[in-house]
Scaffold this motif. Sequence first.
Motif, mmCIF file in Angstrom:
data_model
loop_
_atom_site.group_PDB
_atom_site.id
_atom_site.type_symbol
_atom_site.label_atom_id
_atom_site.label_comp_id
_atom_site.label_asym_id
_atom_site.label_seq_id
_atom_site.Cartn_x
_atom_site.Cartn_y
_atom_site.Cartn_z
ATOM 1 N N SER A 181 37.265 84.928 66.017
ATOM 2 C CA SER A 181 37.291 83.492 65.789
ATOM 3 C C SER A 181 37.225 82.789 67.127
ATOM 4 C CB SER A 181 38.551 83.075 65.029
ATOM 5 O OG SER A 181 39.717 83.309 65.801
ATOM 6 N N GLY A 182 36.740 81.564 67.098
ATOM 7 C CA GLY A 182 36.657 80.784 68.318
ATOM 8 C C GLY A 182 35.273 80.234 68.542
ATOM 9 N N THR A 183 35.093 79.589 69.682
ATOM 10 C CA THR A 183 33.827 78.969 70.049
ATOM 11 C C THR A 183 33.330 79.574 71.345
ATOM 12 O OG1 THR A 183 34.426 76.877 68.986
ATOM 13 C CG2 THR A 183 32.698 76.795 70.659
ATOM 14 N N LEU A 184 32.063 79.931 71.349
ATOM 15 C CA LEU A 184 31.429 80.513 72.525
ATOM 16 C C LEU A 184 30.293 79.598 72.959
ATOM 17 C CD1 LEU A 184 31.088 82.922 74.481
ATOM 18 C CD2 LEU A 184 29.530 83.931 72.817
ATOM 19 N N ASN A 185 30.357 79.117 74.190
ATOM 20 C CA ASN A 185 29.330 78.237 74.732
ATOM 21 C C ASN A 185 28.485 78.990 75.743
ATOM 22 O OD1 ASN A 185 30.096 75.656 73.453
ATOM 23 N ND2 ASN A 185 31.985 75.966 74.603
ATOM 24 N N ALA A 186 27.179 78.914 75.563
ATOM 25 C CA ALA A 186 26.241 79.542 76.481
ATOM 26 C C ALA A 186 25.094 78.571 76.710
ATOM 27 C CB ALA A 186 25.725 80.857 75.911
ATOM 28 N N ALA A 187 24.336 78.811 77.774
ATOM 29 C CA ALA A 187 23.239 77.902 78.101
ATOM 30 C C ALA A 187 22.169 78.655 78.868
ATOM 31 C CB ALA A 187 23.759 76.724 78.935
ATOM 32 N N GLY B 167 30.917 76.570 82.965
ATOM 33 C CA GLY B 167 30.582 75.798 81.779
ATOM 34 C C GLY B 167 29.933 76.614 80.680
ATOM 35 N N ALA B 168 29.569 77.856 80.975
ATOM 36 C CA ALA B 168 28.951 78.734 79.984
ATOM 37 C C ALA B 168 29.542 80.125 80.142
ATOM 38 C CB ALA B 168 27.434 78.782 80.169
ATOM 39 N N ALA B 169 29.818 80.765 79.020
ATOM 40 C CA ALA B 169 30.398 82.109 79.060
ATOM 41 C C ALA B 169 29.355 83.156 79.442
ATOM 42 C CB ALA B 169 31.017 82.455 77.712
ATOM 43 N N PHE B 170 28.089 82.862 79.173
ATOM 44 C CA PHE B 170 26.994 83.665 79.708
ATOM 45 C C PHE B 170 25.782 82.761 79.825
ATOM 46 C CE2 PHE B 170 26.089 84.176 75.161
ATOM 47 C CZ PHE B 170 24.700 84.113 75.105
ATOM 48 N N ALA B 171 24.819 83.180 80.639
ATOM 49 C CA ALA B 171 23.595 82.402 80.824
ATOM 50 C C ALA B 171 22.405 83.177 80.298
ATOM 51 C CB ALA B 171 23.386 82.071 82.301
ATOM 52 N N GLY B 172 21.497 82.480 79.638
ATOM 53 C CA GLY B 172 20.195 83.044 79.317
ATOM 54 C C GLY B 172 19.252 82.674 80.452
ATOM 55 N N SER B 173 18.534 83.632 81.010
ATOM 56 C CA SER B 173 17.675 83.338 82.160
ATOM 57 C C SER B 173 16.433 84.208 82.161
ATOM 58 C CB SER B 173 18.449 83.556 83.467
ATOM 59 O OG SER B 173 17.628 83.305 84.592
ATOM 60 N N ASP B 174 15.279 83.550 82.362
ATOM 61 C CA ASP B 174 14.012 84.278 82.447
ATOM 62 C C ASP B 174 13.783 84.847 83.844
ATOM 63 O OD1 ASP B 174 13.620 83.521 79.850
ATOM 64 O OD2 ASP B 174 12.193 81.925 80.307
ATOM 65 N N SER B 175 14.706 84.616 84.748
ATOM 66 C CA SER B 175 14.654 85.258 86.062
ATOM 67 C C SER B 175 16.032 85.824 86.364
ATOM 68 C CB SER B 175 14.218 84.281 87.159
ATOM 69 O OG SER B 175 15.035 83.142 87.206
ATOM 70 N N VAL C 242 10.667 88.769 81.051
ATOM 71 C CA VAL C 242 11.877 89.433 80.582
ATOM 72 C C VAL C 242 13.004 88.422 80.728
ATOM 73 C CG1 VAL C 242 13.514 91.306 80.939
ATOM 74 C CG2 VAL C 242 11.075 91.718 81.270
ATOM 75 N N SER C 243 13.659 88.112 79.632
ATOM 76 C CA SER C 243 14.750 87.148 79.673
ATOM 77 C C SER C 243 16.076 87.897 79.565
ATOM 78 C CB SER C 243 14.613 86.138 78.528
ATOM 79 O OG SER C 243 15.342 84.963 78.810
ATOM 80 N N TYR C 244 17.013 87.470 80.390
ATOM 81 C CA TYR C 244 18.274 88.188 80.543
ATOM 82 C C TYR C 244 19.452 87.411 79.950
ATOM 83 C CZ TYR C 244 15.573 90.725 84.073
ATOM 84 O OH TYR C 244 14.610 91.464 84.718
ATOM 85 N N ALA C 245 20.473 88.152 79.570
ATOM 86 C CA ALA C 245 21.806 87.588 79.390
ATOM 87 C C ALA C 245 22.569 87.926 80.668
ATOM 88 C CB ALA C 245 22.502 88.182 78.173
ATOM 89 N N GLY D 149 21.022 76.834 83.162
ATOM 90 C CA GLY D 149 21.928 77.788 82.521
ATOM 91 C C GLY D 149 22.707 78.604 83.534
ATOM 92 N N ARG D 150 22.020 79.059 84.575
ATOM 93 C CA ARG D 150 22.721 79.818 85.613
ATOM 94 C C ARG D 150 23.760 78.950 86.322
ATOM 95 N NH1 ARG D 150 17.572 81.372 86.818
ATOM 96 N NH2 ARG D 150 17.625 80.404 88.884
ATOM 97 N N GLU D 151 23.386 77.709 86.623
ATOM 98 C CA GLU D 151 24.329 76.813 87.286
ATOM 99 C C GLU D 151 25.572 76.582 86.426
ATOM 100 O OE1 GLU D 151 22.471 73.201 88.442
ATOM 101 O OE2 GLU D 151 20.975 74.170 89.719
ATOM 102 N N SER D 152 25.365 76.413 85.138
ATOM 103 C CA SER D 152 26.491 76.214 84.229
ATOM 104 C C SER D 152 27.385 77.448 84.184
ATOM 105 C CB SER D 152 25.973 75.874 82.823
ATOM 106 O OG SER D 152 27.028 75.544 81.958
ATOM 107 N N PHE D 153 26.774 78.622 84.203
ATOM 108 C CA PHE D 153 27.542 79.873 84.218
ATOM 109 C C PHE D 153 28.323 80.006 85.523
ATOM 110 C CE2 PHE D 153 27.508 84.512 85.266
ATOM 111 C CZ PHE D 153 28.436 84.915 84.312
#
Length: 366
Positions: free
Chosen positions: A44-50, A93-101, A307-310, A85-89
């Motif tokens: 349970s809970g909220t997970l924020n990612a960007a 501000g984000a528990a993980f970042a999605g990034s194409d680099s 290739v997009s990463y977590a 997304g990386r900056e937020s991570f």
Amino acid sequence: MNIKRLGRPAVVAVAAALVLSSCAANEGTAPAGDAPTETATALSGTLNAAGASSQGSAQETWTASFQTANPDVTINYDPTGSGAGRESFFAGGAAFAGSDSYLKDEELAGEFAMCAPGTTAVDLPVYISPIAVIFNIEGVTELNLDATTLAQIFKGDITVWNDPAIVALNPDATLPATNITAVHRSDDSGTTKNFADYLNQVAPDVWTEKPADTFPFQTGEGAQGTSGVVSAVTTGVGTIGYADASRAGDLGVAKIKVGDEFVQYTAEAAAAVVAESPMVEGRAANDLAISLNRKTTDPTHYPLVLVSYAIVCTDYADAKVGELVKSYVGFMASDEGQKEAAASAGAAPLSAELQTKVADVIASIK
């Protein structure tokens, strides 16, 4: 809909108040690579990612499936772009970042607010997709381009559609004397970096700038995010752009020259390039950044691929956050998650070898 356009301050504020709870329903948790089930874990809970907008379609599917299996969990993925997304991570501000680099060496040497002190983050490939060269030219339904000509178009050296270089590649097409509007990403974008990396590797005499998330030339038209590029190409006249193939829609898609043939993208052809590319040298064993080799001349390959990463912590400062990241990212990289991304976004599933490597790293997340 759980893919939300939150402003970065809002994301940071929400994440600062992140509250997660979990309890084992059967005195254990599911392996990281398994699909989430309520009988195995009760989260349970909220997970924020960007991060990467290229992952948008896949994230919609992953979020829906994960929340169906875990109804007390809310996943918010904000497709602001890889750089944001990386900056937020980095900032927490984000528990993980999605990034194409993948993370640069200087980024790896920094601090990550979500990670436990003295620990770092790693790059985990979760999404492989072709990059489509999309176009909207009146009267033209098929278009062939080689890397040199494509680089000249986006650099601003070729400015009209009936330029002799384009005509030579398309002898059967009637190309108009329309000005070219080359649409690029205005935000920091891993898709831009992959596009630039392809041009730099295959047409280095033209595309001399080092690949980066920021588009390097003051030419053409900038647009925010993948959706912005697609919209600008769709509504413009004589337009061309680049975007994750899942967003190409009904637009024309150019074939690119590989060896002696012009090749249409497919997920399988993109995956073949990834499978034959080495890992980035000098990284920790659990960092799975891939150094894409785009110089293939094999027409069964499509080298304009991302290739997009977590990007995740190896050890989270809050173990409850780590548990939810471990479960959700584990689902993204699982057989079921990869099949869903293939069905919804046309992505290429991770190879069995790469999937095993990713699952092993996810299993070690704390």
